[in-house]
Scaffold this motif. Structure first.
Motif, mmCIF file in Angstrom:
data_model
loop_
_atom_site.group_PDB
_atom_site.id
_atom_site.type_symbol
_atom_site.label_atom_id
_atom_site.label_comp_id
_atom_site.label_asym_id
_atom_site.label_seq_id
_atom_site.Cartn_x
_atom_site.Cartn_y
_atom_site.Cartn_z
ATOM 1 N N HIS A 159 0.831 -1.209 0.000
ATOM 2 C CA HIS A 159 0.000 0.000 0.000
ATOM 3 C C HIS A 159 0.862 1.253 0.000
ATOM 4 C CE1 HIS A 159 -2.957 2.983 1.256
ATOM 5 N NE2 HIS A 159 -3.885 2.138 0.880
ATOM 6 N N VAL A 160 0.367 2.292 -0.679
ATOM 7 C CA VAL A 160 1.109 3.544 -0.849
ATOM 8 C C VAL A 160 1.477 4.187 0.501
ATOM 9 C CG1 VAL A 160 -1.043 4.854 -1.143
ATOM 10 C CG2 VAL A 160 1.066 5.786 -2.013
ATOM 11 N N ASP A 161 0.640 3.992 1.533
ATOM 12 C CA ASP A 161 0.913 4.608 2.844
ATOM 13 C C ASP A 161 2.115 3.982 3.549
ATOM 14 O OD1 ASP A 161 -1.170 6.259 2.484
ATOM 15 O OD2 ASP A 161 -2.210 5.786 4.344
ATOM 16 N N PHE A 162 2.543 2.798 3.084
ATOM 17 C CA PHE A 162 3.679 2.133 3.739
ATOM 18 C C PHE A 162 4.904 2.057 2.832
ATOM 19 C CE2 PHE A 162 -0.265 0.284 5.513
ATOM 20 C CZ PHE A 162 -0.191 0.894 6.759
ATOM 21 N N SER A 163 4.989 3.033 1.907
ATOM 22 C CA SER A 163 6.105 3.016 0.950
ATOM 23 C C SER A 163 7.447 3.241 1.652
ATOM 24 C CB SER A 163 5.895 4.065 -0.142
ATOM 25 O OG SER A 163 5.711 5.328 0.473
ATOM 26 N N TYR A 164 7.427 3.859 2.840
ATOM 27 C CA TYR A 164 8.678 4.087 3.573
ATOM 28 C C TYR A 164 9.295 2.761 4.006
ATOM 29 C CZ TYR A 164 12.010 6.286 6.766
ATOM 30 O OH TYR A 164 13.159 6.707 7.390
ATOM 31 N N GLU A 165 8.436 1.791 4.386
ATOM 32 C CA GLU A 165 8.914 0.438 4.736
ATOM 33 C C GLU A 165 9.658 -0.163 3.537
ATOM 34 O OE1 GLU A 165 8.338 -1.699 7.511
ATOM 35 O OE2 GLU A 165 7.642 0.028 8.627
#
Length: 562
Positions: free
Chosen positions: A46-52
């Protein structure tokens, strides 16, 4: 036994998504007789967890590009793929779920070839459910992905890519060694923080943590040093030895830039310190969460938190409740703006109260994003009208195949914060995939919308909105509050105001006691006298009575479009 071994959070299993990246080591006996060690990281999509994903990519040599054969390439897959290409990773394309009846193997293969320019024979076909093709993937990792480079005799250089808090052992740090060797008992130093600790336990990550005496180049493992304070560990830092230190830090990953801001307050003000501890422990495991203390007239002491998106905010709220037993109130989410005063000063506005007075304000800039939406052609019209309603500008329309089209919009980030993703999914029946990235700040006509209860501002419900949308947004909140607030002995006026101008109003009528019930007949003036007395009492009560907004109302007001 469980269906998902790595997605071990209840939230992940309930929603069917990966929230946390997970590292695991396994051994693969190849047909050439060698046993290879694989260090794998399972990342969210998901785009919201791109930092992971960005942190995982910094620690890897190659990536498996997993594409669903029944759905085709999704927008967030494309952005994660570009991230991997930027880091020069070797990419192995894999077509998953080929056993499903709706699998479009040839069409999706063509999409992958167009996207990364590989040959058709490079694409591996697999099914996670039946296990078909897994052997080919394992062999492909050995044959195509280069082994880690590095010198075991060089000074230790290890990249910290994740950490978790263990109530008994303290902070457990996950790292990947690029150079050198780490042994149990060595004295280690954190490059940026500069603190020194003893390596009490080191080991590798399998389903459980397996202790080892030493770890060398290319290994991914964990280290326990007895750190109890979560502030002493920074994800992206370099771990080195005190005796033989490395001169340079590893180029890790950039600091996270939060997109959405919201205030988080404890329901009981006595829980403020517990909430701080919970957020610090959660930040260890989720480095993309940022927070700073904040006070509110209505809600007391709390924290202003920065998130990568609305799903991230929702997940943090859920995790605080489940893992730390912290029930919290979240204020209206908003993004950060740049405000310029008439004197030429530039201010960062993260809350509506930060916005300077209109007499001092010159103009405001709001963040704009470039959004990519991949969908079927029949939903183009509905998606365009949704995007234009959200002040979006269509930049590009590109057909990937005959039945998949990519739409690119430029729109304000504030417009996608509330409900854009949910509405996009419902109008496209789940077929549209959405991804975005920041492009720049642009001048905008923003106003501060205040919500008043009996002429008193409720700062927790204030919001910064575009002038054109202020009236509709204010009316929505007033109507919602009218349904949610309990009636009092006096009249409650709910108003939405921009500056001194009231743009929407709702009234909650008073609970009325029947004061004339004791009058059996008699002159009308007796009844009138009692009613006048009640009227005076209500007037006085309204002057001294304060309206309490119940916690449930705060939570419900945020779900405006439900």
């Amino acid at each position: 036994m469980v269906d998902q071994a790595l997605d071990n959070m209840d939230l992940e299993r309930e929603r069917g998504i990966t929230i946390k990246s997970h590292a695991i080591q396994l051994y693969y006996p190849h047909t050439d007789g060698e046993v290879y060690t694989f260090n794998l990281i399972d990342t969210p999509g998901h785009v919201d967890f791109s930092y992971e994903v960005s942190r995982s990519i910094a620690a890897c040599e190659g990536a498996l590009l997993l594409v669903d054969a029944s759905q085709g390439i999704q927008a967030q897959t494309i952005s994660n793929l570009y991230l991997a290409i930027d880091h020069d990773l070797e990419i192995i394309p894999i077509l998953n779920k080929i056993d499903m009846e709706s699998a479009m193997i040839d069409e999706v293969s063509d999409q992958i070839i167009d996207l990364i320019g590989c040959k058709k024979e490079d694409i591996l076909l697999a099914s996670g459910r039946t296990g078909q093709g897994v052997e080919e993937i394992m062999a492909g990792i050995v044959n195509r992905i280069p082994p880690p480079k590095g010198d075991p005799e060089a000074p230790l250089e290890a990249l910290i890519f994740d950490s978790v808090f263990n109530a008994f052992r303290g902070v457990v740090i996950y790292f990947r060694i690029f150079n050198g060797t780490l042994r149990k008992g060595d004295k280690v130093r954190f490059f940026h923080i500069g603190k020194e600790y003893n390596a009490e336990e080191i080991g590798i990550l399998q389903i459980n943590q397996i202790p080892k005496q030493e770890l060398s180049v290319g290994n991914v493992g964990y280290i326990i040093t007895g750190i109890k304070n979560s502030k002493e560990v920074k994800v992206g830092d370099t771990l080195t030895l005190v005796d033989n230190p490395s001169k340079n830090a590893i180029r890790g990953f950039e600091d996270v830039k939060p997109m959405v801001f919201a205030g988080i307050f404890p329901i009981d003000n006595d829980d403020y310190e517990d909430l701080r501890d919970s957020l610090e422990k959660l930040q260890l495991n989720d480095a993309s969460l940022v927070f700073e203390p904040e006070t509110s007239i209505a809600l007391g002491f709390g924290f202003r938190c920065g998130f990568l998106g609305m799903l991230h905010l929702e997940i943090v709220q859920e995790r605080l409740s489940r893992e730390f037993n912290m029930e919290v109130i979240t204020t209206v989410p908003n993004v950060s703006y740049n405000a310029f005063t008439t004197k030429g000063e530039e201010l960062v506005v993260r809350t509506p109260t930060d916005l300077p007075d209109s007499s001092r304000l010159d103009y405001v800039e709001e963040p704009y994003i470039r959004a990519q939406i991949i969908t079927k052609p029949e939903y183009i019209g509905a998606i365009m009208s949704l995007s234009m309603e959200k002040r979006g500008i269509l930049v590009r329309q590109h057909y990937l195949t005959t039945d998949r089209v990519e739409l690119t919009f430029e729109m304000p980030l504030a417009e996608i914060v509330f409900d854009f993703y949910d509405r996009l999914k419902s109008i496209s029946r789940g077929y549209a995939s959405f991804d975005y990235y920041m492009i720049d700040y642009r001048m905008s006509d923003l106003v501060k919308l205040d919500i008043k209860l009996n002429s008193e501002n409720v700062d927790a419900l204030s919001a910064l909105v575009h002038r054109e949308k202020a009236e509709a947004f204010g009316r929505k909140i007033c109507t919602r509050l009218k349904d949610l607030l309990p009636r009092q002995q006096f009249v409650i006026a709910i108003q939405a105001a921009v500056g001194a101008k009231i743009i929407a109003r709702e009234t909650i009528s008073a609970l009325r006691k029947d004061v004339t019930s004791k009058c059996y007949g008699g002159d009308i003036t007796r009844k009138r006298k009692l009613l006048e007395k009640q009227k005076e009492g209500k007037k006085r009560m309204r002057q001294i009575g304060s309206v309490e907004v119940p916690q449930k109302a705060f939570l419900e007001v945020l779900k405006l479009n439900n």
